[in-house]
Design a protein around this motif. Structure first.
Motif, PDB file in Angstrom:
ATOM      1  N   THR A   7       1.011  -1.234   0.464  1.00 20.09           N
ATOM      2  CA  THR A   7       0.042  -0.142   0.098  1.00 20.09           C
ATOM      3  C   THR A   7       0.795   1.083   0.453  1.00 20.09           C
ATOM      4  O   THR A   7       2.175   1.193   0.829  1.00 20.09           O
ATOM      5  N   PRO A   8       0.874   2.283  -0.516  1.00 23.45           N
ATOM      6  CA  PRO A   8      -0.710   2.152  -1.344  1.00 23.45           C
ATOM      7  C   PRO A   8      -0.708   1.568  -2.998  1.00 23.45           C
ATOM      8  O   PRO A   8       0.910   1.363  -2.966  1.00 23.45           O
ATOM      9  N   LYS A   9      -1.380   2.130  -3.836  1.00 23.53           N
ATOM     10  CA  LYS A   9      -1.089   1.356  -4.853  1.00 23.53           C
ATOM     11  C   LYS A   9      -0.624   2.496  -6.105  1.00 23.53           C
ATOM     12  O   LYS A   9       0.023   2.307  -7.096  1.00 23.53           O
ATOM     13  N   PHE A  10      -0.906   3.824  -6.146  1.00 21.81           N
ATOM     14  CA  PHE A  10      -0.620   4.653  -6.605  1.00 21.81           C
ATOM     15  C   PHE A  10       0.026   6.556  -4.965  1.00 21.81           C
ATOM     16  O   PHE A  10      -1.130   5.778  -4.793  1.00 21.81           O
ATOM     17  N   ARG A  11       0.767   6.917  -5.645  1.00 22.09           N
ATOM     18  CA  ARG A  11       0.717   8.447  -5.005  1.00 22.09           C
ATOM     19  C   ARG A  11       1.275   9.427  -6.026  1.00 22.09           C
ATOM     20  O   ARG A  11       1.745   8.642  -6.749  1.00 22.09           O
ATOM     21  N   ILE A  12       0.926  10.113  -6.168  1.00 26.34           N
ATOM     22  CA  ILE A  12       1.661  11.230  -6.552  1.00 26.34           C
ATOM     23  C   ILE A  12       2.430  12.390  -4.938  1.00 26.34           C
ATOM     24  O   ILE A  12       1.410  12.743  -4.189  1.00 26.34           O
ATOM     25  N   LEU A  13       3.717  12.463  -4.991  1.00 24.02           N
ATOM     26  CA  LEU A  13       4.161  13.257  -4.270  1.00 24.02           C
ATOM     27  C   LEU A  13       4.629  14.707  -5.063  1.00 24.02           C
ATOM     28  O   LEU A  13       5.051  14.636  -6.180  1.00 24.02           O
ATOM     29  N   LYS A  14       4.795  15.194  -4.192  1.00 16.83           N
ATOM     30  CA  LYS A  14       6.055  16.672  -4.746  1.00 16.83           C
ATOM     31  C   LYS A  14       7.237  16.656  -4.073  1.00 16.83           C
ATOM     32  O   LYS A  14       7.322  15.985  -2.967  1.00 16.83           O
ATOM     33  N   ILE A  15       8.253  17.460  -4.944  1.00 14.92           N
ATOM     34  CA  ILE A  15       9.269  17.718  -5.234  1.00 14.92           C
ATOM     35  C   ILE A  15       9.640  18.237  -3.271  1.00 14.92           C
ATOM     36  O   ILE A  15       8.584  18.501  -2.809  1.00 14.92           O
ATOM     37  N   GLY A  16      10.062  16.892  -3.294  1.00 16.05           N
ATOM     38  CA  GLY A  16      10.366  17.621  -1.322  1.00 16.05           C
ATOM     39  C   GLY A  16      10.015  17.283  -0.470  1.00 16.05           C
ATOM     40  O   GLY A  16      10.039  16.990   1.182  1.00 16.05           O
ATOM     41  N   GLN A  17       8.803  16.083  -0.753  1.00 18.03           N
ATOM     42  CA  GLN A  17       8.584  15.471   0.478  1.00 18.03           C
ATOM     43  C   GLN A  17       8.189  13.871   0.460  1.00 18.03           C
ATOM     44  O   GLN A  17       9.225  14.145  -0.066  1.00 18.03           O
ATOM     45  N   SER A  18       7.904  13.612   1.764  1.00 17.10           N
ATOM     46  CA  SER A  18       8.565  12.471   2.244  1.00 17.10           C
ATOM     47  C   SER A  18       7.155  11.110   2.141  1.00 17.10           C
ATOM     48  O   SER A  18       6.130  11.698   2.492  1.00 17.10           O
ATOM     49  N   MET A  19       7.384   9.950   1.699  1.00 18.69           N
ATOM     50  CA  MET A  19       6.618   8.571   2.738  1.00 18.69           C
ATOM     51  C   MET A  19       6.657   7.970   2.166  1.00 18.69           C
ATOM     52  O   MET A  19       8.363   7.531   2.111  1.00 18.69           O
ATOM     53  N   THR A  20       5.882   6.909   2.709  1.00 18.09           N
ATOM     54  CA  THR A  20       6.836   5.474   3.566  1.00 18.09           C
ATOM     55  C   THR A  20       5.794   4.068   2.720  1.00 18.09           C
ATOM     56  O   THR A  20       4.274   4.435   2.402  1.00 18.09           O
ATOM     57  N   LEU A  21       6.099   3.256   1.952  1.00 15.21           N
ATOM     58  CA  LEU A  21       5.632   2.657   0.739  1.00 15.21           C
ATOM     59  C   LEU A  21       5.241   1.458   1.809  1.00 15.21           C
ATOM     60  O   LEU A  21       6.701   0.828   2.994  1.00 15.21           O
ATOM     61  N   GLN A  22       4.551   0.740   2.226  1.00 12.53           N
ATOM     62  CA  GLN A  22       4.383  -0.200   3.085  1.00 12.53           C
ATOM     63  C   GLN A  22       4.296  -1.631   2.646  1.00 12.53           C
ATOM     64  O   GLN A  22       4.078  -1.900   1.271  1.00 12.53           O
ATOM     65  N   CYS A  23       4.939  -2.669   2.909  1.00  8.85           N
ATOM     66  CA  CYS A  23       4.590  -4.109   2.812  1.00  8.85           C
ATOM     67  C   CYS A  23       4.477  -5.038   3.744  1.00  8.85           C
ATOM     68  O   CYS A  23       5.247  -5.378   3.911  1.00  8.85           O
ATOM     69  N   THR A  24       3.949  -6.007   3.202  1.00 12.74           N
ATOM     70  CA  THR A  24       3.700  -6.871   4.550  1.00 12.74           C
ATOM     71  C   THR A  24       2.892  -8.285   3.687  1.00 12.74           C
ATOM     72  O   THR A  24       2.738  -8.754   2.783  1.00 12.74           O
ATOM     73  N   GLN A  25       4.169  -9.340   4.284  1.00  7.50           N
ATOM     74  CA  GLN A  25       4.326 -10.896   4.118  1.00  7.50           C
ATOM     75  C   GLN A  25       3.098 -11.425   4.545  1.00  7.50           C
ATOM     76  O   GLN A  25       3.942 -11.344   5.771  1.00  7.50           O
ATOM     77  N   ASP A  26       2.356 -12.498   4.512  1.00  7.92           N
ATOM     78  CA  ASP A  26       1.474 -14.065   5.067  1.00  7.92           C
ATOM     79  C   ASP A  26       2.655 -14.948   5.474  1.00  7.92           C
ATOM     80  O   ASP A  26       1.479 -15.722   5.454  1.00  7.92           O
ATOM     81  N   MET A  27       3.640 -14.869   4.199  1.00 12.58           N
ATOM     82  CA  MET A  27       3.592 -16.511   4.627  1.00 12.58           C
ATOM     83  C   MET A  27       5.111 -17.001   4.876  1.00 12.58           C
ATOM     84  O   MET A  27       5.632 -17.775   4.980  1.00 12.58           O
ATOM     85  N   ASN A  28       5.672 -16.354   5.992  1.00 12.02           N
ATOM     86  CA  ASN A  28       6.381 -16.021   7.243  1.00 12.02           C
ATOM     87  C   ASN A  28       8.465 -16.543   6.627  1.00 12.02           C
ATOM     88  O   ASN A  28       9.133 -17.504   6.954  1.00 12.02           O
TER      89      ASN A  28
END
Lengths: 114, 114
Positions: A7-28
C-alpha cells in the motif's frame, strides 16, 4: 494467504515530500526485497533484508531507507522525493530455503513525483 | 559489472509460430529464474532452473539452462495471443552466500498477433 501486499497502489508526491511505502507478507518468509521498475525497463534492487533486524543495500539505495522490525513487514521510506524517483515499486519475499530462492512479488506501488 | 542481457528486446510474432528468447549473463551462477509480467501488473514466476542442463516445460513454454555458456533460453511453441507479455530472466549470482539477490535482465516484450 494474501501473499505479499503493498500500500498504497498509487501516489503522487511533490518534490521534497516524504512518504513510506508499506509491504507485508503472510508467508513467514525471512527474505524480503524492494525493487523499482522504470518505464520499459527491468527491475533494480533498492534494499533487501535476510531477517528481522537485518537490512542491506542493493544496486540503487540512494534516497531510500528501510527497516525490518518484524518478519512480516518491510517498509520503504522515501525522504525528500525527487522526480528521478518516479517509478513503480515492487516488494518481494522469498523463503530463502537452500535451493529454493524463488521470489514472490506484491502488486506494486506506482509513484509519481512532480 | 554483472550484466544480464536478453534478446530480442521486442518480439512480434504470428500465432502458431515458434520462437526463442535468449538470456545471457556475465557471472557464475547455477540458478536462473523466468518471470512473466502483463502490462500494469506484477511479476509472476514461470520457471526456476537450479542446475546446469535443467529443462522445464509448462504448456507452450520451455526453459533451459546452460551454466557453462551462461545462457538460458525460453522457447515458445505454437504461440497464442495469451502469451503476449513481457518476459524477464533473473540471475542469482550469490546463491552460495544465501542472500538470494536477483539481477534482472532487461526484459523481452512479446506480442503475439492473431
Amino acid at each position: 494467504n494474501a501473499g505479499v501486499t503493498q500500500t498504497p497502489k498509487f501516489r503522487i508526491l511533490k518534490i521534497g515530500q516524504s512518504m513510506t511505502l508499506q509491504c507485508t507478507q503472510d508467508m513467514n518468509h525471512n527474505y524480503m526485497y524492494w525493487y523499482r521498475q522504470d518505464p520499459g525497463m527491468g527491475l533494480k534492487l533498492i534494499y533487501y533484508s535476510v531477517g528481522a533486524g537485518i537490512t542491506d543495500k542493493g544496486e540503487v539505495p540512494n534516497g531510500y531507507n528501510v527497516s525490518r522490525s518484524t518478519t512480516e513487514d518491510f517498509p520503504l521510506r522515501l525522504e525528500l522525493a525527487a522526480p528521478s524517483q518516479t517509478s513503480v515499486y515492487f516488494c518481494a519475499s522469498s523463503p530463502g530455503l537452500a535451493g529454493v530462492s524463488e521470489q514472490y512479488f506484491g502488486p506494486g506501488t506506482r509513484l509519481t513525483v512532480t | 559489472e554483472l550484466k544480464v542481457e536478453q534478446n530480442p528486446l521486442f518480439l512480434s510474432m504470428q500465432e502458431g509460430k515458434n520462437y526463442t528468447i535468449y538470456c545471457n549473463y556475465s557471472t557464475t551462477s547455477d540458478r536462473l529464474y523466468w518471470y512473466r509480467q502483463d502490462p500494469g501488473k506484477s511479476l509472476e514466476s514461470l520457471f526456476v532452473l537450479l542446475s546446469n542442463g535443467a529443462v522445464k516445460q509448462e504448456g507452450r513454454l520451455m526453459a533451459s539452462l546452460d551454466t557453462k555458456a551462461r545462457l538460458s533460453t525460453l522457447h515458445i511453441t505454437a504461440a497464442v495471443h495469451d502469451l503476449s507479455a513481457t518476459y524477464f530472466c533473473a540471475v542469482d549470482p550469490e546463491s552460495t552466500s544465501g542472500t538470494y539477490k536477483y539481477i534482472f535482465g532487461t526484459g523481452t516484450r512479446l506480442k503475439v498477433l492473431a
